[in-house]
Design a protein around this motif. Structure first.
Motif, PDB file in Angstrom:
ATOM      1  N   LEU A  42       0.871  -1.168   0.000  1.00 18.72           N
ATOM      2  CA  LEU A  42       0.000   0.000   0.000  1.00 18.72           C
ATOM      3  C   LEU A  42       0.913   1.225   0.000  1.00 18.72           C
ATOM      4  CD1 LEU A  42      -2.946   0.919   0.074  1.00 18.72           C
ATOM      5  CD2 LEU A  42      -2.815   0.919   2.576  1.00 18.72           C
ATOM      6  N   ALA A  56      -3.523   5.346   6.455  1.00 19.36           N
ATOM      7  CA  ALA A  56      -3.059   4.039   5.978  1.00 19.36           C
ATOM      8  C   ALA A  56      -2.769   3.099   7.138  1.00 19.36           C
ATOM      9  CB  ALA A  56      -1.817   4.213   5.107  1.00 19.36           C
ATOM     10  N   ARG A  57      -2.092   3.594   8.152  1.00 19.11           N
ATOM     11  CA  ARG A  57      -1.722   2.734   9.277  1.00 19.11           C
ATOM     12  C   ARG A  57      -2.923   2.386  10.155  1.00 19.11           C
ATOM     13  NH1 ARG A  57       3.626   2.144   8.873  1.00 19.11           N
ATOM     14  NH2 ARG A  57       4.658   3.714   7.569  1.00 19.11           N
ATOM     15  N   ALA A  60      -4.724  -0.482   8.061  1.00 18.61           N
ATOM     16  CA  ALA A  60      -3.924  -1.614   7.584  1.00 18.61           C
ATOM     17  C   ALA A  60      -4.040  -2.843   8.468  1.00 18.61           C
ATOM     18  CB  ALA A  60      -2.457  -1.203   7.449  1.00 18.61           C
ATOM     19  N   GLU A  61      -3.957  -2.672   9.786  1.00 18.92           N
ATOM     20  CA  GLU A  61      -3.939  -3.846  10.669  1.00 18.92           C
ATOM     21  C   GLU A  61      -5.240  -4.636  10.616  1.00 18.92           C
ATOM     22  OE1 GLU A  61      -2.699  -6.835  12.783  1.00 18.92           O
ATOM     23  OE2 GLU A  61      -1.414  -5.235  12.005  1.00 18.92           O
ATOM     24  N   ARG A  64      -5.348  -6.445   7.316  1.00 13.92           N
ATOM     25  CA  ARG A  64      -4.463  -7.623   7.285  1.00 13.92           C
ATOM     26  C   ARG A  64      -5.171  -8.836   7.899  1.00 13.92           C
ATOM     27  NH1 ARG A  64      -0.404  -4.035   9.684  1.00 13.92           N
ATOM     28  NH2 ARG A  64       1.067  -3.324   8.097  1.00 13.92           N
ATOM     29  N   MET A  71       0.368  -7.016   4.618  1.00 10.98           N
ATOM     30  CA  MET A  71       0.202  -5.732   3.950  1.00 10.98           C
ATOM     31  C   MET A  71       1.322  -4.808   4.402  1.00 10.98           C
ATOM     32  SD  MET A  71      -3.028  -3.077   3.963  1.00 10.98           S
ATOM     33  CE  MET A  71      -4.102  -4.321   3.255  1.00 10.98           C
ATOM     34  N   ILE A  73       3.033  -1.065   4.247  1.00 12.46           N
ATOM     35  CA  ILE A  73       2.873   0.342   3.902  1.00 12.46           C
ATOM     36  C   ILE A  73       4.239   0.899   3.538  1.00 12.46           C
ATOM     37  CG2 ILE A  73       2.237   2.630   4.759  1.00 12.46           C
ATOM     38  CD1 ILE A  73       0.253   1.196   6.604  1.00 12.46           C
TER      39      ILE A  73
END
Length: 331
Positions: A42, A56-57, A60-61, A64, A71, A73
């Protein structure tokens, strides 16, 4: 038990064992396929700690976990987010490469750069994640505490500047529209990203800074910056005491941007759908929503088709705006 009954039971048992074995084999094959999927990259075109990176962060988790897939970043900074999108247009369209980006990198840039290396048509929409507004801030020790006071000060000194995290996007246009409305000689100073711009305005290198509110929140709370206005259509629920530019007499300076995820055109639709569904679930997670709220982002999930429609509409709005202010495309 008769011989006939015995043989029938034996046959059923063998058949059941075969079905069970087939199911286990299929399950194992599915697990192998899941494990063999390449990690998802990403790409984010802004530095760690900046607004898009925070979004994004945050998502993301949980994504995933939902995907059962790694994934990563990756931050490729510079050129106001263009480097990351240029990377994506050249990446493999195999379902492992995506970019999370503010919309203006796709919709404004085609009108403000003469030689943009990519076009909106080269990307496939995945989903919209959230909306946000911009804040106009000043150093805590600046001799002005309202936008009206800044305008008066700028007229008297003729040395006013405003900082932005990159040229050719909404942050620059806010400053230019303000300068045009008040007939001020305000020149933008571009920084590599949000964190660098924030450091600059705290140090007094620029008179004003325009950027995502998330970049300034903690420093405003600490008394090291002061917010003069926001760009939302109505006062933000996150800062109800701060006036909007519209209510201060600048009805044309309303910017409510959004962040979404795109893929390279040609990426398999099932892969787009998988990531879209994972992001939909992530935005329903209470922890994610709390994280976004702390950075003044409002979740606003839209699937690929609706994101595509919003990107098209935003492109037309930028086309009109660029013509209106007589903006000269950047080399």
């Amino acid at each position: 038990m008769s011989r006939r009954s015995f043989l029938m039971k034996m046959g059923a048992g063998v058949a059941a064992a075969r079905v069970a074995g087939f199911g286990a084999a299929m399950s194992g094959a599915g697990s192998v396929r899941a494990q063999s999927r390449k990690p998802i990259t990403l790409m984010v075109g802004f530095p760690p700690g900046g607004g898009p990176d925070l979004v994004a962060r945050a998502v993301a988790e949980p994504a995933r976990r939902d995907l059962g897939q790694a994934m990563v970043i990756e931050n490729r900074t510079g050129a106001g987010g263009r480097i990351a999108l240029d990377w994506l247009r050249n990446a493999q369209a195999d379902g492992s490469n995506f970019a999370l980006t503010p919309a203006s990198m796709l919709t404004a840039y085609p009108h403000v750069y003469k030689r943009l290396p990519y076009s909106l048509a080269e990307f496939a929409p995945v989903c919209k994640l959230c909306i946000y507004h911009l804040s106009v801030v000043a150093p805590a020790d600046a001799p002005y505490s309202t936008l009206q006071e800044f305008v008066a000060w700028a007229r008297s000194t003729k040395e006013a500047t405003f900082g932005v995290p990159g040229l050719g996007n909404a942050t620059e246009f806010v400053g230019r529209l303000l300068a045009q409305a008040e007939n001020l000689s305000l020149e933008p100073i571009s920084y590599r990203g949000g964190p660098q711009l924030t450091q600059a305005v705290v140090a007094g290198e620029v008179s004003l800074a325009v950027n995502l509110s998330s970049n300034f929140i903690e420093l405003v709370k600490a008394g090291r910056l002061k917010v003069l206005a926001v760009t939302s259509a109505v006062r933000s629920p996150f800062s109800p005491d701060v006036p909007t530019l519209a209510e201060l007499g600048y009805p044309d300076i309303v910017f409510e941007e959004f962040i979404g995820i795109v893929a390279r055109q040609g990426t398999p639709e099932p892969d787009i759908a998988r990531l879209q569904d994972a992001m939909r679930s992530a935005l329903q997670d209470a922890t994610v929503r709390d994280t976004l709220a702390r950075s003044e982002y409002l979740p606003d999930f839209k699937p690929a088709q609706l994101l595509g429609a919003e990107l098209t509409a935003s492109t037309e709005r930028w086309r009109t705006l660029v013509r209106k202010i007589g903006f000269k495309p950047i080399e």
